[in-house]
Design an enzyme around this catalytic site. Structure first.
Site, PDB file in Angstrom:
ATOM      1  N   HIS A   1      -7.630  -5.358  -0.439  1.00 29.98           N
ATOM      2  CA  HIS A   1      -6.365  -4.625  -0.377  1.00 29.98           C
ATOM      3  C   HIS A   1      -5.491  -5.086   0.787  1.00 29.98           C
ATOM      4  O   HIS A   1      -4.333  -4.687   0.879  1.00 29.98           O
ATOM      5  CB  HIS A   1      -6.661  -3.126  -0.251  1.00 29.98           C
ATOM      6  CG  HIS A   1      -5.450  -2.255  -0.365  1.00 29.98           C
ATOM      7  ND1 HIS A   1      -4.644  -2.232  -1.485  1.00 29.98           N
ATOM      8  CD2 HIS A   1      -4.900  -1.371   0.506  1.00 29.98           C
ATOM      9  CE1 HIS A   1      -3.655  -1.369  -1.302  1.00 29.98           C
ATOM     10  NE2 HIS A   1      -3.785  -0.843  -0.099  1.00 29.98           N
TER      11      HIS A   1
ATOM     12  N   SER B   1       0.842  -1.186   0.000  1.00 35.27           N
ATOM     13  CA  SER B   1       0.000   0.000   0.000  1.00 35.27           C
ATOM     14  C   SER B   1       0.885   1.247   0.000  1.00 35.27           C
ATOM     15  O   SER B   1       1.746   1.395  -0.860  1.00 35.27           O
ATOM     16  CB  SER B   1      -0.959  -0.049   1.197  1.00 35.27           C
ATOM     17  OG  SER B   1      -1.945   0.944   1.117  1.00 35.27           O
TER      18      SER B   1
ATOM     19  N   ASP C   1      -8.130  -5.982  -6.556  1.00 36.89           N
ATOM     20  CA  ASP C   1      -7.873  -4.862  -5.655  1.00 36.89           C
ATOM     21  C   ASP C   1      -7.925  -3.562  -6.457  1.00 36.89           C
ATOM     22  O   ASP C   1      -7.175  -3.382  -7.414  1.00 36.89           O
ATOM     23  CB  ASP C   1      -6.491  -5.043  -5.005  1.00 36.89           C
ATOM     24  CG  ASP C   1      -6.106  -3.886  -4.094  1.00 36.89           C
ATOM     25  OD1 ASP C   1      -6.980  -3.054  -3.791  1.00 36.89           O
ATOM     26  OD2 ASP C   1      -4.931  -3.839  -3.692  1.00 36.89           O
TER      27      ASP C   1
END
Length: 384
Positions: free
Chosen positions: A313, A244, A276
């Site tokens: 995610h 991320s 995602d």
């Protein structure tokens, strides 16, 4: 292997063997050519191992804003990897904790706020009395002698965590580009970077204990330089891992390291969960020399609502996909003996067939300890 209530509940093995002899190929010396379809077993194990090192930067983070030590690591350097559940903590020694400072960003558009919501790996804690803008962001670790035998070289790892605190996400969704010339050099001097990521990487932290202000970049480059010099007579590698926000920082950090001559190999590899939505599929991928595509929606172990962007995610969701996804048109099969319970550490994603509580990763009674007079107080974190 068909999913059952008695599915494998142990972590993957990464021991001495072909990884030690093939490490340059697995690190991307040939951009993973011939290793992705089907996914090479050693590459699968290696990617999961580096993913676990990034996960440790999440698991050790104190996100409880009621704690006087919020924003720090709840473990000391010696215990972080083992306490976070890394499969082979004996392979690395953590040598440096990294801190970063977030600058205040106001006036985000509704569209940016919508994207930012999906960036949270776990639901952030509610703000407490005050939030520090300088927080633990990751660490540097170096392979031990035992790790060198298993990995084939003295591996220097930089691990970056992703977004956890509410104050962090405005930087994640600040998509305005800025020149990266202040940190990159040579062939990279024309590079541009999202300004929010660049700020996290380069903003000086406030002075602490009489020490000079240093940015996350200053800290990591100094430690990597130190370890490269210390092990200059050995075969070494520098591996930067993250997820991320941490993946963006890792990409910038890896190019920065290469631009300044710390490492001859300038290849960068990504694993991408196709279901995602964060980050956008075409964003920031021009630096990647190889991309591995997985799709966790194919997993028969998971129940994911169509709008559950947060779980898709989640890093543990990614690692679950790496352990079992076989590619387009093929059945999901857990070829790595990886604990399916890990998916629910900070999520509620497993089907009811698997009796694993949701969001079960809670550290030591949320950092409370019972004192000699019978009162519960916050752990002093003296050794952290």
């Amino acid at each position: 292997m068909a999913p059952t209530a008695n599915a494998p509940m142990s972590s993957p093995e990464l021991g001495e063997g072909s990884i030690a002899s093939r490490w340059e190929q697995l690190q991307g010396s040939c951009s993973w050519e011939g290793l992705l379809e089907p996914l090479d077993a050693d590459l699968r194990a290696s990617l999961i191992a580096y993913g676990e090192l990034a996960e440790a930067a999440y698991d050790g983070f104190n996100s409880d804003e009621n704690s006087p030590h919020a924003g720090s690591c709840v473990y000391n350097q010696a215990s972080l990897l083992a306490a976070s559940g890394v499969s082979h903590p004996e392979y690395y020694t953590v040598t440096k904790f990294l801190k970063a400072t977030w600058v205040s960003r106001l006036g985000q558009s509704p569209e940016s706020r919508s994207i930012g919501k999906a960036l949270f790996v776990q639901q952030p804690e509610k703000p407490g009395r005050s939030e520090s803008r300088t927080n633990w962001i990751g660490y540097v670790a170096v392979a031990t002698d035992e790790g060198v035998k298993a990995l084939g070289r003295r591996d220097i790892v930089v691990a970056w965590r992703g977004t956890v605190k509410i104050l962090e996400y405005p930087n994640d969704v600040e998509f305005r580009y800025m020149s990266a010339a202040q940190v990159l050099a040579g062939n990279f001097s024309d590079a541009k970077v999202h300004s929010g990521i660049l700020d996290v990487y380069t903003t000086n932290n406030p002075p602490e204990n009489g020490m000079l202000m240093t940015s996350a970049r200053d800290q990591v480059l100094a430690e990597v330089r130190k370890q490269v010099e210390k092990h200059k007579h050995e075969k070494t590698s520098i591996t930067v891992t993250g997820h991320s926000l941490g993946a963006s920082l890792a990409t910038l950090n890896a190019v920065d390291i290469a631009a300044h001559g710390f490492n001859e190999d300038r290849s960068r590899r990504h694993a991408r969960n196709d279901c995602d939505k964060v980050p956008p599929a075409d964003e920031n991928m021009d630096v990647a020399t190889a991309v591995l595509h997985i799709d966790t929606d194919r997993s028969p172990y998971l129940y994911l609502r169509p709008d559950d962007e947060i779980t898709r995610h989640n890093l543990e969701c990614y690692l679950h996909g790496l352990a079992g996804d076989q590619g387009d048109g093929k059945d999901f099969e857990m070829v790595m003996d990886r604990d399916v319970a890990l998916v629910n550490k900070s999520a509620d994603a497993l089907k009811d067939d698997y009796p694993v509580p949701a969001n079960w990763w809670v550290i030591n009674h949320k950092h409370k300890v019972k004192g000699v007079v019978g009162r519960w107080t916050f752990d002093s974190f003296k050794n952290a």
